[in-house]
Design a protein around this motif. Structure first.
Motif, PDB file in Angstrom:
ATOM      1  N   TRP A 171       0.799  -1.220   0.000  1.00  0.00           N
ATOM      2  CA  TRP A 171       0.000   0.000   0.000  1.00  0.00           C
ATOM      3  C   TRP A 171       0.839   1.281   0.000  1.00  0.00           C
ATOM      4  CZ3 TRP A 171       1.838   2.108   4.410  1.00  0.00           C
ATOM      5  CH2 TRP A 171       2.215   1.245   5.448  1.00  0.00           C
ATOM      6  N   PHE A 172       2.159   1.162  -0.061  1.00  0.00           N
ATOM      7  CA  PHE A 172       2.995   2.368   0.051  1.00  0.00           C
ATOM      8  C   PHE A 172       2.729   3.351  -1.084  1.00  0.00           C
ATOM      9  CE2 PHE A 172       6.908   4.614  -1.211  1.00  0.00           C
ATOM     10  CZ  PHE A 172       7.013   5.460  -0.123  1.00  0.00           C
ATOM     11  N   ALA A 173       2.512   2.851  -2.307  1.00  0.00           N
ATOM     12  CA  ALA A 173       2.284   3.746  -3.447  1.00  0.00           C
ATOM     13  C   ALA A 173       1.051   4.613  -3.224  1.00  0.00           C
ATOM     14  CB  ALA A 173       2.140   2.928  -4.735  1.00  0.00           C
ATOM     15  N   VAL A 174       0.009   4.022  -2.638  1.00  0.00           N
ATOM     16  CA  VAL A 174      -1.216   4.774  -2.377  1.00  0.00           C
ATOM     17  C   VAL A 174      -0.960   5.863  -1.341  1.00  0.00           C
ATOM     18  CG1 VAL A 174      -3.596   4.623  -1.553  1.00  0.00           C
ATOM     19  CG2 VAL A 174      -2.651   2.805  -2.979  1.00  0.00           C
ATOM     20  N   THR A 175      -0.293   5.504  -0.253  1.00  0.00           N
ATOM     21  CA  THR A 175      -0.025   6.499   0.797  1.00  0.00           C
ATOM     22  C   THR A 175       0.902   7.602   0.297  1.00  0.00           C
ATOM     23  OG1 THR A 175       1.828   5.179   1.658  1.00  0.00           O
ATOM     24  CG2 THR A 175      -0.343   4.802   2.621  1.00  0.00           C
ATOM     25  N   PHE A 176       1.854   7.238  -0.570  1.00  0.00           N
ATOM     26  CA  PHE A 176       2.765   8.253  -1.112  1.00  0.00           C
ATOM     27  C   PHE A 176       2.003   9.272  -1.951  1.00  0.00           C
ATOM     28  CE2 PHE A 176       5.359   9.805  -4.641  1.00  0.00           C
ATOM     29  CZ  PHE A 176       6.403  10.399  -3.951  1.00  0.00           C
ATOM     30  N   VAL A 177       1.131   8.805  -2.828  1.00  0.00           N
ATOM     31  CA  VAL A 177       0.370   9.715  -3.687  1.00  0.00           C
ATOM     32  C   VAL A 177      -0.570  10.581  -2.861  1.00  0.00           C
ATOM     33  CG1 VAL A 177      -1.346   9.828  -5.524  1.00  0.00           C
ATOM     34  CG2 VAL A 177       0.550   8.222  -5.702  1.00  0.00           C
ATOM     35  N   CYS A 178      -1.251   9.962  -1.893  1.00  0.00           N
ATOM     36  CA  CYS A 178      -2.177  10.723  -1.041  1.00  0.00           C
ATOM     37  C   CYS A 178      -1.431  11.781  -0.232  1.00  0.00           C
ATOM     38  CB  CYS A 178      -2.929   9.784  -0.108  1.00  0.00           C
ATOM     39  SG  CYS A 178      -4.081   8.672  -0.936  1.00  0.00           S
ATOM     40  N   LEU A 179      -0.279  11.399   0.312  1.00  0.00           N
ATOM     41  CA  LEU A 179       0.503  12.355   1.112  1.00  0.00           C
ATOM     42  C   LEU A 179       1.051  13.471   0.245  1.00  0.00           C
ATOM     43  CD1 LEU A 179       1.497  12.767   4.031  1.00  0.00           C
ATOM     44  CD2 LEU A 179       3.616  11.618   3.372  1.00  0.00           C
ATOM     45  N   LEU A 180       1.490  13.139  -0.963  1.00  0.00           N
ATOM     46  CA  LEU A 180       1.991  14.160  -1.884  1.00  0.00           C
ATOM     47  C   LEU A 180       0.891  15.156  -2.225  1.00  0.00           C
ATOM     48  CD1 LEU A 180       4.253  15.209  -3.722  1.00  0.00           C
ATOM     49  CD2 LEU A 180       3.438  13.620  -5.490  1.00  0.00           C
ATOM     50  N   THR A 181      -0.312  14.666  -2.482  1.00  0.00           N
ATOM     51  CA  THR A 181      -1.442  15.552  -2.781  1.00  0.00           C
ATOM     52  C   THR A 181      -1.779  16.428  -1.589  1.00  0.00           C
ATOM     53  OG1 THR A 181      -2.331  13.878  -4.284  1.00  0.00           O
ATOM     54  CG2 THR A 181      -3.825  15.613  -3.569  1.00  0.00           C
ATOM     55  N   PHE A 182      -1.780  15.854  -0.392  1.00  0.00           N
ATOM     56  CA  PHE A 182      -2.059  16.628   0.820  1.00  0.00           C
ATOM     57  C   PHE A 182      -1.030  17.737   1.010  1.00  0.00           C
ATOM     58  CE2 PHE A 182      -0.941  17.250   5.302  1.00  0.00           C
ATOM     59  CZ  PHE A 182      -2.121  17.801   5.772  1.00  0.00           C
ATOM     60  N   TYR A 183       0.244  17.414   0.885  1.00  0.00           N
ATOM     61  CA  TYR A 183       1.294  18.426   1.044  1.00  0.00           C
ATOM     62  C   TYR A 183       1.163  19.513  -0.017  1.00  0.00           C
ATOM     63  CZ  TYR A 183       4.301  16.745   4.803  1.00  0.00           C
ATOM     64  OH  TYR A 183       4.822  16.433   6.032  1.00  0.00           O
ATOM     65  N   ALA A 184       0.805  19.109  -1.246  1.00  0.00           N
ATOM     66  CA  ALA A 184       0.645  20.114  -2.304  1.00  0.00           C
ATOM     67  C   ALA A 184      -0.507  21.057  -1.998  1.00  0.00           C
ATOM     68  CB  ALA A 184       0.424  19.414  -3.644  1.00  0.00           C
ATOM     69  N   LEU A 185      -1.625  20.514  -1.530  1.00  0.00           N
ATOM     70  CA  LEU A 185      -2.792  21.347  -1.225  1.00  0.00           C
ATOM     71  C   LEU A 185      -2.512  22.303  -0.068  1.00  0.00           C
ATOM     72  CD1 LEU A 185      -5.624  18.662  -1.536  1.00  0.00           C
ATOM     73  CD2 LEU A 185      -5.224  20.582  -3.077  1.00  0.00           C
ATOM     74  N   VAL A 186      -1.777  21.852   0.938  1.00  0.00           N
ATOM     75  CA  VAL A 186      -1.569  22.652   2.151  1.00  0.00           C
ATOM     76  C   VAL A 186      -0.368  23.581   2.029  1.00  0.00           C
ATOM     77  CG1 VAL A 186      -1.094  22.552   4.630  1.00  0.00           C
ATOM     78  CG2 VAL A 186      -2.672  20.902   3.590  1.00  0.00           C
ATOM     79  N   PHE A 187       0.773  23.051   1.550  1.00  0.00           N
ATOM     80  CA  PHE A 187       2.028  23.802   1.632  1.00  0.00           C
ATOM     81  C   PHE A 187       2.484  24.419   0.311  1.00  0.00           C
ATOM     82  CE2 PHE A 187       2.392  20.543   5.013  1.00  0.00           C
ATOM     83  CZ  PHE A 187       2.441  21.404   6.113  1.00  0.00           C
ATOM     84  N   LEU A 188       2.001  23.900  -0.824  1.00  0.00           N
ATOM     85  CA  LEU A 188       2.475  24.419  -2.110  1.00  0.00           C
ATOM     86  C   LEU A 188       2.219  25.921  -2.287  1.00  0.00           C
ATOM     87  CD1 LEU A 188       3.865  23.720  -4.751  1.00  0.00           C
ATOM     88  CD2 LEU A 188       1.639  23.138  -5.714  1.00  0.00           C
TER      89      LEU A 188
END
Length: 352
Positions: A171-188
């Protein structure tokens, strides 16, 4: 002469506080003892090139030397600064000690019990995450926010990767994509605001941010749907992607209106409200058309009946009417604002 005497008395006082003789003080400044004596007797001033060195030897500030008086406020600030630095050093030392002790303990226990290292790597990656959040901001001198965000993102993914490896999950690929999207929405937005302004792209940061967020949202939905097995690739393309497109279109409309239409803000608010009313009124109809594969039809409306058949249409109609009324109010406000601005401009040109 009075200023020279005051200056000399101050130099003598500070020299004695440092327990220096005139000879020792002169030797540290590479001047003669006679020159120091003249300063302290108010006969002459030291050369300006010696100011920094005198302050260093006497442990005073340049402001104190020039004014020949104690700068208690500055000393208080320096005292507080030193106190804060000591707290930071103590705090860092305690954390480093905790890291080392816990890692050594887990290393020994894991190897003693399992005769190999496995869950120890979870502890190691977890402490790397703690380090990125608690210690990295104190170490980095510039761009603290950027490096803290990047450090935490890398360490969280490392922790998730180790956990996935330890549990035998995929499941690491799923968590990586979800976390990347979250960081982009919040910190980008914050990162683009700080990093793109110096290179002249500050005005485009909202557009760039939304493009990246949109791409990542599509990727996240596709990866999650395929990983869960709830949809095949065909259903993802025919259902998931169109639904995401419907959901993401409103932010894009807002961006284009607010950022690129050259009207006053009242007109922009009126347009956004009108489009929002239409959007929410027709949203469920588009969703049902995509999911149920039926032709598009307007929602059923009957304000006297509020059962499952009519509730969505009734709520949509009320929302639509409310936003239209608000848009009319903002349009009137925009007209009044434009007339007032035009009148003030005409009056100003007449005065000129």
């Amino acid at each position: 002469m009075e200023n020279k005497m005051k200056f000399g008395q101050f130099i003598a006082k500070k020299r004695k506080e440092q327990q220096l003789t005139q000879k020792e003080f002169a030797s540290s400044l590479f001047v003669t003892e006679s020159a120091v004596s003249k300063w302290e007797r108010g006969i002459s001033y030291p050369d300006i090139s010696l100011v920094s060195e005198i302050c260093r030897v006497l442990q005073i500030t340049e402001h104190e030397l020039i004014t020949a008086s104690e700068d208690y406020h500055q000393r208080q600030l320096e005292k507080r600064g030193n106190y804060f630095l000591n707290i930071v050093k103590t705090y860092s030392a305690i954390l480093y000690g905790a890291y080392i002790i816990s890692l050594l303990t887990c290393l020994i226990v894991n190897f003693a019990l399992e005769h190999k290292l496995d869950w120890f790597y979870i502890v190691l990656s977890a402490e790397m995450l703690a380090f990125s959040l608690l210690n990295l901001p104190l170490i980095v001198k510039e761009r603290k926010g950027l490096f803290t965000v990047l450090g935490s993102f890398i360490s969280i993914n490392l922790l998730l990767f180790v956990c996935s490896w330890y549990t035998g999950g995929d499941w690491f690929a799923v968590t990586f994509v979800c976390l990347l999207t979250f960081y982009a929405l919040v910190f980008l937005p914050l990162i683009l605001r700080a990093e793109m302004k110096p290179i002249g792209l500050g005005k485009s940061k909202a557009l760039i941010c939304l493009i990246i967020d949109t791409i990542l949202i599509y990727i996240t939905v596709i990866v999650c749907m395929l990983f869960s097995g709830s949809m095949g690739i065909q259903n993802v393309l025919e259902i998931a992607i169109p639904l995401v497109s419907i959901g993401i279109i409103l932010p894009w409309i807002y961006l284009l209106i607010i950022r690129y239409i050259r009207w006053n803000n009242f007109y922009k608010a009126a347009i956004c409200l009108s489009i929002s009313g239409v959007y929410f009124y027709m949203f469920n109809s588009f969703v049902h058309m995509i999911i149920d594969k039926k032709e598009f039809s307007m929602p059923a409306i009957n304000l006297t009946v509020w059962n499952n058949t009519y509730i969505n249409g009734n709520v949509g109609l009320i929302t639509f009417m409310s936003t239209i009324l608000l848009s009319i109010v903002f349009t009137i406000a925009g007209i009044m604002y434009s007339q007032k601005k035009e009148h003030n401009g005409f009056f100003f040109r007449k005065l000129i």
